[in-house]
Design a protein around this motif. Structure first.
Motif, short mmCIF file in Angstrom:
data_model
loop_
_atom_site.label_atom_id
_atom_site.label_comp_id
_atom_site.label_asym_id
_atom_site.label_seq_id
_atom_site.Cartn_x
_atom_site.Cartn_y
_atom_site.Cartn_z
N ASN A 225 6.47 -7.97 -9.39
CA ASN A 225 5.40 -8.40 -8.47
C ASN A 225 5.49 -7.67 -7.14
OD1 ASN A 225 4.72 -10.13 -10.48
ND2 ASN A 225 5.59 -11.97 -9.53
N ALA A 228 3.94 -4.31 -7.39
CA ALA A 228 2.47 -4.45 -7.38
C ALA A 228 1.97 -4.71 -5.97
CB ALA A 228 2.07 -5.59 -8.31
N SER A 232 -0.51 -2.30 -4.04
CA SER A 232 -1.86 -2.83 -3.78
C SER A 232 -2.22 -2.76 -2.30
CB SER A 232 -1.99 -4.29 -4.21
OG SER A 232 -1.53 -4.45 -5.49
N ASP A 318 6.12 1.21 -13.24
CA ASP A 318 4.66 1.18 -13.38
C ASP A 318 4.11 2.32 -14.23
OD1 ASP A 318 4.61 -0.99 -11.65
OD2 ASP A 318 2.71 -0.32 -10.77
N ARG A 490 -4.73 1.14 -8.23
CA ARG A 490 -3.86 0.38 -7.33
C ARG A 490 -2.77 1.37 -6.90
NH1 ARG A 490 -0.35 -4.15 -10.22
NH2 ARG A 490 0.99 -2.37 -10.59
#
Ligand code: HEM
Length: 512
Positions: A225, A228, A232, A318, A490
């Motif tokens: 997370n 991300a 982001s 990722d 992203r």
């Protein structure tokens, strides 16, 4: 607004396009400049885009999280080479990309990495392969390359990766069982994040994290997370002036993302170092392990080890995972291609045997499937180079040294002159069966040259091995309840919704 340079935070500058002078043509590699024949053409002669125009396009035309599509949109408007409001030069054809990539700077640079460096400076961590520059970067790469980049180095990780793949297939069986239909796996991207993290950690630390157990360890999901969150918020942060950082929420979220990434990595590194120290104290052998190698065979300081290993972990998660999600999605929607792949994997290795690293790297169709998925969905859709040593001529234009170039990989790998039906999944384009091969710079998802991806061989091995095993065990089918899948940017390209897939058992569980 800050200058952008990182390959991961390039989007903002890539967005800054709106023609205010001249319109190009997509069929030419040198742009709309025939009238400049008599004098050397310079950056001033390029079509260019202003910041406010870029801003309009991002916010009001909705390209904010579709910067890859913006590349194609602008290519149609401005042609193959143009300048943005921040004075970067964007190129979007294989020929121009090749011209740039073949300039041999000794220490190639992707440009200003200050946004990434800032967190490391704040916390006293060293720079890793992404953030380091010049001679220090070169020396670091020499160290990292040795254990990673050469195909024969990556093959030595075959057994480790195979163990991770075995656990992944077990997890797929478990998840299917838990689903109402008995064969559905929801949000496959998240499963592949765990797979990739488990894979790269087992190489870097020789330690299994347990990310593929029934219950995922809490810290693992937090790390995923945090990545991300950092990605982001990267674009918003790079568009935010420094004075607004405390007013707008993005900077705080971005830094929290980095905190999560580094604190997870630091725990793993510290634990591993304790184990190494104990072994040293007990006069046991500590040779051969990756971290041991970094610490004992090189001049790396502890803060530098934190910086480098964290960047390797981050880069290893990722990238492979999203590529695998796209690949399975494409196979599920192209059953004939999936059948052909199944034939290859079941013919080349006997059903009862798990393939070795050497075997999977010899499978032309399997490799073509991954290559084509990366062409359609290059996980890094934009990259950059800054030529620091001398002035250069690109596309017939002269540029002073230190000109930043943006490499629009998404537009390039969808170039109609290079790839017929660029939006169609056709792995056979990549087969060496006598057909004409695409331009070598048409799709270079791992970058190029000495600054190219250091994890390429490991990533390929992980992807080949897991795809082989999954296709041999299951027929992958789409979930009909899902809407049309699109990609969003992203920083890396990801699916715009959770990807659910049916894994229909082919009845050969013994090979799991
Ligand atoms: C599908 C998988 C992957 C893709 C598509 C990918 C793509 C890329 C690209 C495009 C670059 C920039 C190269 C350039 O500027 O020429 C890069 C750099 C890098 N990648 Fe990967 N990558 C992948 C997996 C990995 C993995 C698994 C690792 C870690 C083991 C890794 C570590 C790195 C590092 C450290 C760099 C920076 C290299 C430098 O600046 O010297 N990557 N990658």
């Amino acid at each position: 607004m800050q200058k952008s340079g990182s390959w991961l935070q390039l989007c903002p500058t890539a967005l800054a396009r709106f023609c205010s002078r001249g319109v190009g043509s997509t069929s030419s590699d040198t742009g709309p400049v025939s009238s400049f024949k008599d004098k050397p053409r310079t950056v001033e002669d390029l079509p260019h885009v202003s910041f406010s125009e870029m801003f309009y396009r991002m916010i009001f035309q909705g390209f904010y999280n579709r910067v890859h599509e913006l590349q194609i949109y602008e290519k149609r408007l401005y042609g193959p080479i143009y300048r943005d409001g921040l004075k970067s030069v964007s190129v979007n054809t294989p020929k121009l990309l090749e011209e740039i990539m073949r300039i041999n700077d000794k220490f190639p640079s992707r440009g200003d990495m200050s946004m990434w460096k800032e967190y490391r400076d704040m916390r006293g961590f060293g720079y890793g392969p992404f953030t380091e520059e010049g001679e220090k970067w070169y020396n670091l790469r020499m160290v990292l390359n040795k254990r990673m980049l050469h195909p024969k180095d990556s093959v030595q990780y075959g057994d480790i990766i195979n163990d991770v793949v075995t656990d992944f297939t077990k997890r797929v069986y478990y998840l299917r069982q838990c689903s109402p239909t008995g064969d559905l796996v929801t949000d496959i991207a998240n499963e592949f994040y765990c797979f990739s993290l488990e894979g790269i950690s087992s190489i870097l630390f020789e330690t299994r994290l347990g990310c593929l157990e029934k219950e995922i360890p809490a810290g693992t999901q937090d790390f995923i997370n945090a990545i991300a969150q950092m990605f982001s918020n990267t674009l918003a942060v790079s568009l935010t002036p420094k004075w607004a950082r405390q007013i707008l929420p993005y900077w705080g979220r971005y830094i929290a993302g980095w905190e999560g990434i580094f604190s997870f990595a630091k725990v793993l590194i510290d634990k591993k170092m304790e184990v190494i120290q104990q072994r040293v104290d007990n006069h046991q052998d500590v040779e051969g392990e990756y971290l041991t190698y970094l610490l004992s065979r090189t001049q790396m300081s502890l803060p530098d080890v934190y910086g480098s290993v964290t960047e390797l972990l981050l880069a290893g998660v990722d990238t492979t995972s999203n590529t695998l999600s796209w690949t399975l999605h494409l196979l599920s929607t192209h059953p004939q291609i999936q059948d052909r792949l199944y034939k290859e994997v079941s013919m080349l290795v006997p059903a009862e045997r798990i393939p070795s690293a050497a075997e999977v790297t010899q499978m032309p169709y399997l490799k073509a499937v991954i290559k084509e998925a990366l062409r359609m969905y290059p996980v890094v859709p934009i990259n950059a180079r800054v030529m620091t040593e001398k002035e250069v001529t690109i596309g017939g234009y002269q540029f002073p040294k230190n000109t930043p170039f943006l490499l629009c990989h998404y537009a390039i790998s969808h170039d109609e002159d290079t790839f017929s039906e660029p939006f169609t999944f056709k792995p056979e384009r990549w087969l060496r069966d006598g057909r004409e091969r695409p331009h070598p710079f048409g799709s270079i998802p791992f970058g190029f040259g000495v600054r190219g991806c250091v994890g390429r061989r490991i990533a390929e091995l992980e992807m080949y091995m897991v795809l082989f095993r999954l296709i041999r065990l299951f027929e992958i089918k789409p979930d009909p309840t899902m809407g049309e899948l699109k990609c969003i940017s992203r920083t890396v390209l990801i699916p715009d919704q959770p990807v659910n897939l049916h894994f229909v058992d082919r009845g050969c569980e013994n090979t799991a």
